[in-house]
Each structure stands twice: as structure tokens, then as C-alpha cells.
Design a protein around this motif. Structure first.
Motif, PDB file in Angstrom:
ATOM      1  N   THR A 438     -17.163  36.805 -92.893  1.00  0.00           N
ATOM      2  CA  THR A 438     -17.221  35.936 -91.719  1.00  0.00           C
ATOM      3  C   THR A 438     -17.899  36.714 -90.606  1.00  0.00           C
ATOM      4  OG1 THR A 438     -15.129  36.664 -90.724  1.00  0.00           O
ATOM      5  CG2 THR A 438     -14.998  34.955 -92.432  1.00  0.00           C
ATOM      6  N   THR A 467     -11.668  28.428 -86.229  1.00  0.00           N
ATOM      7  CA  THR A 467     -11.739  28.787 -84.801  1.00  0.00           C
ATOM      8  C   THR A 467     -10.378  29.282 -84.344  1.00  0.00           C
ATOM      9  OG1 THR A 467     -11.240  26.507 -84.154  1.00  0.00           O
ATOM     10  CG2 THR A 467     -13.571  27.124 -84.296  1.00  0.00           C
ATOM     11  N   GLU A 473      -6.255  34.599 -79.756  1.00  0.00           N
ATOM     12  CA  GLU A 473      -7.401  35.232 -80.405  1.00  0.00           C
ATOM     13  C   GLU A 473      -7.042  36.572 -81.039  1.00  0.00           C
ATOM     14  OE1 GLU A 473      -8.933  32.386 -77.348  1.00  0.00           O
ATOM     15  OE2 GLU A 473      -7.379  33.944 -77.408  1.00  0.00           O
ATOM     16  N   TRP A 476      -5.690  36.138 -84.623  1.00  0.00           N
ATOM     17  CA  TRP A 476      -6.435  35.172 -85.438  1.00  0.00           C
ATOM     18  C   TRP A 476      -7.395  35.867 -86.394  1.00  0.00           C
ATOM     19  CZ3 TRP A 476     -11.872  34.231 -84.301  1.00  0.00           C
ATOM     20  CH2 TRP A 476     -12.456  33.221 -85.095  1.00  0.00           C
ATOM     21  N   GLN A 478     -10.546  34.771 -88.980  1.00  0.00           N
ATOM     22  CA  GLN A 478     -11.464  33.663 -89.191  1.00  0.00           C
ATOM     23  C   GLN A 478     -11.581  33.287 -90.670  1.00  0.00           C
ATOM     24  OE1 GLN A 478     -15.453  34.517 -87.878  1.00  0.00           O
ATOM     25  NE2 GLN A 478     -16.076  32.378 -87.881  1.00  0.00           N
TER      26      GLN A 478
END
Length: 512
Positions: A438, A467, A473, A476, A478
Motif C-alpha cells: 500500500t 482510508t 490515523e 490505522w 491501510q
């Protein structure tokens, strides 16, 4: 009275004998049990089979031999994955320029998603080298103090020895001597006898040295320096003047270390069998390979018929390995009741002998492990609190549905993870079984490297999706639409609550 009873018994036996004789099978003097007879036509999963008084016709004979060759081809694929996986790793090193024992591949900036490695982690510095016991004879491996889990496996991925923290040097460093089984010369004393070396023997020419170094302050620099300054590999015969080491950085470089899943698989296997001593594979395995034309000392040259059959066989063999790996049916595989977290070492046995050896080799458990992973050591299967590592695989969400890269998921990692060193979650591509590629070079989260958002109760919520959720964030990872993924949860230095299952990760939930 006694005479009458005997007479009656004889009369009864005679009656049964006469009745049996009267029911004799046509063409025989006696009644033949149906269960041992073969009809002239039999329906089967490979179609109709025709016989003339038990002898298969020419067409049926060809059909049966084609099927037998096909079955053997599937079994060769499933049983020899460890050998071709090791060969692919060796060829990956060769691709990076490591062709000699003193040339070592090192991932100085960690294993990012560029190299194709089966379920590599993003959390330790890897050092990968190959010993050539035929060329070098007994071979010395020097490792420095502070090495993380380090292992030597033979050409069939069998355990040879551990080093580093889980090894006999217990993280203090030391000299190891790997001796080929065929060596008959004089050896130095073993460490346990007051000598200088920890001595192990191996049946194969090729042996893989794989070491892992821990991050310091979330960075790989210290481990990389430790390896480059302290690891030495050389022939015992050159101990007084060993060749200089060469370290080749392979981080951020695209190259392959994974075996083929098409006809080339058999060519990879043939190369291994031609190179290695006969005794590396037992007669049963050698016979299986020989049944499709792979024999030591002979050229592997299947004709057009056989190549077509083997191409079909590897297609189904690969599909079967994927079913075993991603939809495992073994009731021992789940780590917890009604859970999608699965163990890597079914029955906690690095030999795949079920823990008690009563059922023999657990072939599916071995395929399950080696199709998606590498490195074989008892320390990864055994209960050794505070040392080594433990793993949990997850290929589906809490409902049992495989992960969809277009959707969003969440998992809760409860507080007080029982890991003395660190824990991490890395996600992988089911096609390559390597890190998912990614825009994030490291598709993972590590509690020592990453500044994760922690909940009030000390737990951590991790998120997966195309997303990032707003404000999350940092937690997270991806994923990619139109691609699946799966994950490994790792604990380095696992503690008792993990083994006792007093602590467990949450299930991965689909966020709707």
C-alpha cells in the motif's frame, strides 16, 4: 441323547454346506463374496471404468494411470513445500548477490512491503544467510551478545539449532559449529564438554541462518550495527584466517523468496533433490518424487502427457494448500472457542507429530504452516515464558467472512498485553502471503515503534480499511479495495497469561 445332538449338528452343517454350494457364483465352484468382486462397469469420480472379468480395458488403464500420476503430483506439491520454500529463500539471497557463505543479506531498515517474504515481520532486523556444508564442511557461526531469536534450519526446513536469546548461549553470544552428518573427521569439544563451540549436525548441504535483532528506541540502527560488527560465518578449516564478511542490505528492494505455484515448482524441487545428499529425504518422500519422474542422478524430463498432468496437479495442489491455510478445518487450529484467531503450530508441535506422535505426521498441519510462514524451531511452539515468540493468525472477521480491502474493520487489543519485548499486528496479501503493498511501506502497528492512541482502560483499538477514520490515523493500517488481506498478531517474549489464555486479543469486527 448326546449322540442325537451330534447327529443333528452334523445334519445342520451339511444343510448349510449344500445351501452354500447351491448359491455358487457363476464361473466359480463356490460362492464368492461380492465385496471382493469387480463388476464389468464401475462409476467413479473420474468417470466410467470398464473391466473384462476384473482386468481393466486399455482405455480404463490409461485413465487410471493418468489419475494416479495426477494424485502423485498433488501429493508431491503438498509434501515438498518446505523444500521448495527453502530453495526459494536461497535463490532470493542469490538474487541479492549473496552466493557465498560469508555473504549475508540484512534488512537494515526492516522488512518493508517491497521484498516478497512469507509473512515477514516489520518489527525486527532480519539477517539471512545460507551455509554450504558440502563446500565448507563444518561451518562456524559466531553471533554477538544481544541477538534476538536466531535459528538454523536444514534444506527441508527441519530444525537444526537455535541461537541468541532462545538458544543455548541465552543471549550472551557465542560460537556455533554446524557439522554435516557425513563428516567423519575430528571435531573440537562441544561447549557442554568444556569446549568452545555449541555443536549441531545437519543432514543437508544447504542450511538457512535466520536471525532477528530487536529495535532500540523504535529504530533498527543498533540491531543492524550489532549484526554487521558481530556476525561471522566461515569454514572451521579457515578459523585461523576467516574471509571478511560482506553484508548486503535488502530493505526497500523488490525481490522474491517464495516458491512457484505452477509447473516450475517441480523444477525447483528437482534442483533440490539433485543437489542434496540422498539421505535428506526419507525413502517414502523420495519414492513420491520419483513416481512423477524426479529422481536423484536422473534428468527430470516429463513428456507432453506428463507435463499436462503435473500442471493440473500443481494447480489443485496449490488450491488445496490455500484451502488448508485460509479456511482451515482442523478443530485444533482455533486458539479460542468461536474465534477466528488460529495457531500456527497445530498441536504445538514443530515436528507436526500431533504432540504425542500417536497419529504420525500431521500432513495438513505441516502444509498449513509452510505455505504461509518460515522458520521452524521448537521455541516458537513450546511454552517458554519471556523468551522467543508466539503468533496468532487471522484470515476472517468475527463472522467468519474473509477480509475485504474495500471495507473497514476494528480490533481491540486489551490492556496489559503479555509480551516482555513487544507486540505487533502486521497485515498480508493472501496472494503472495507477503506484506500487503500500500502507500504505507510498513503495513503494521508495533507498540514499541508506533505512538498508538491508548484508551482510558489501557487497551488499544486498531483500524483497517482503505482510508483512516478521523482522528485515529495513528492506529490505522491501510488496505486496498479489490484485494483481500489477513493478519498475524505477534508477541515477543510471551508471558504466562498468553499461554494460559487469561489474555486474548479481541475479534476483528466489520465496521458498518
Amino acid at each position: 441323547m448326546k449322540t442325537k445332538i451330534i447327529a443333528a449338528a452334523l445334519a445342520g452343517a451339511l444343510t448349510i454346506s449344500i445351501a452354500y454350494a447351491e448359491e455358487k457364483t457363476p464361473g466359480f465352484n463356490q460362492k464368492i463374496p461380492e465385496k471382493i468382486m469387480t463388476p464389468d462397469k464401475v462409476q467413479s469420480r473420474i468417470g466410467a471404468l470398464d473391466f473384462v472379468d476384473g482386468v481393466p480395458t486399455v482405455d480404463t488403464t490409461q485413465k487410471l494411470y493418468d489419475n494416479l500420476d495426477y494424485l502423485r503430483g498433488v501429493e508431491v506439491f503438498l509434501n515438498f513445500i518446505p523444500a521448495t520454500s527453502m530453495e526459494a529463500l536461497r535463490l532470493g539471497n542469490v538474487d541479492r548477490g549473496a552466493t557465498k557463505t560469508n555473504q549475508i543479506v540484512i534488512l537494515d531498515q526492516l522488512a518493508d512491503s517491497n521484498p516478497l517474504w512469507l509473512t515477514a515481520n516489520t518489527d525486527t532486523v532480519y539477517l539471512s544467510g545460507f551455509l554450504d556444508l558440502k563446500a565448507d564442511g563444518p561451518t562456524v557461526v559466531e553471533i554477538p551478545p544481544g541477538c534476538g531469536p536466531t535459528t538454523v534450519n536444514d534444506a527441508y526446513f527441519r530444525f537444526v539449532t537455535d541461537m541468541g536469546g532462545p538458544g543455548p548461549d541465552a543471549g550472551q553470544g557465542g560460537k556455533y559449529l554446524i557439522v554435516p552428518d557425513w563428516f567423519k573427521g575430528v571435531l573440537p569439544k562441544d561447549k557442554k564438554d568444556g569446549g568452545e563451540y555449541f555443536i549441531s549436525r545437519s543432514p543437508s548441504q544447504v542450511n538457512w541462518l535466520i536471525a532477528r535483532g530487536f529495535l532500540k528506541d523504535g529504530k533498527p540502527d543498533a540491531a543492524s550495527k550489532m549484526f554487521r560488527d558481530g556476525v561471522k560465518v566461515y569454514s572451521l578449516s579457515k578459523a585461523s584466517n576467516p574471509p571478511a564478511m560482506e553484508f548486503i542490505n535488502a530493505s526497500k528492494i523488490a525481490y522474491n523468496t517464495i516458491h512457484a505455484n505452477d509447473f516450475e515448482f517441480f523444477e525447483e524441487l528437482d534442483h533440490v533433490i539433485q543437489r542434496e545428499p540422498l539421505e535428506v529425504f526419507d525413502p517414502e518422500l523420495r519414492g513420491l518424487a520419483a513416481s512423477i519422474g524426479i529422481v536423484k542422478g536422473k534428468k527430470f524430463a516429463p513428456d507432453a502427457r506428463m507435463k499436462k498432468i503435473l500442471t493440473d496437479a500443481v494447480t489443485v495442489g496449490n488450491a488445496t494448500a490455500r484451502a488448508i491455510s485460509f479456511r482451515n478445518r482442523d478443530p485444533r487450529a482455533p486458539l479460542y472457542p468461536n474465534s477466528q484467531w488460529f495457531t500456527g503450530f497445530i498441536a504445538n508441535d514443530y515436528r507436526w507429530l500431533g504432540g504425542d506422535e500417536m497419529a504420525g505426521r500431521d500432513l495438513d498441519a505441516r502444509t498449513y504452516f509452510f505455505y504461509i510462514a518460515t522458520v521452524n524451531t521448537p521455541k516458537m511452539a513450546a511454552r517458554i515464558p519471556g523468551k522467543g515468540s508466539q503468533y496468532a493468525f487471522c484470515t476472517a472477521d468475527s463472522s467468519g467472512t474473509p477480509f475485504d480491502g474495500a471495507k473497514n474493520y476494528k480490533v481491540n487489543i486489551p490492556a496489559n498485553v503479555p509480551a516482555a519485548d513487544f507486540w505487533s499486528v502486521v497485515i498480508y496479501d493472501p496472494q503472495t502471503r507477503s506484506e500487503l503493498q500500500t502507500s504505507q511501506p510498513y503495513p503494521s502497528k508495533n507498540n514499541k515503534r508506533d505512538k498508538l492512541i491508548t484508551n482510558a482502560d489501557g487497551s488499544v483499538d486498531l483500524y483497517f480499511g482503505p482510508t483512516a477514520p478521523a482522528g485515529k490515523e495513528a492506529n490505522w493500517t491501510q488496505t486496498v479495495p479489490k484485494k483481500g488481506w489477513f493478519t498475524l498478531f505477534r508477541l515477543y517474549g510471551p508471558l504466562d497469561p498468553w499461554f494460559d489464555k487469561q489474555w486474548k486479543p479481541g475479534e476483528i469486527e466489520l465496521v458498518k
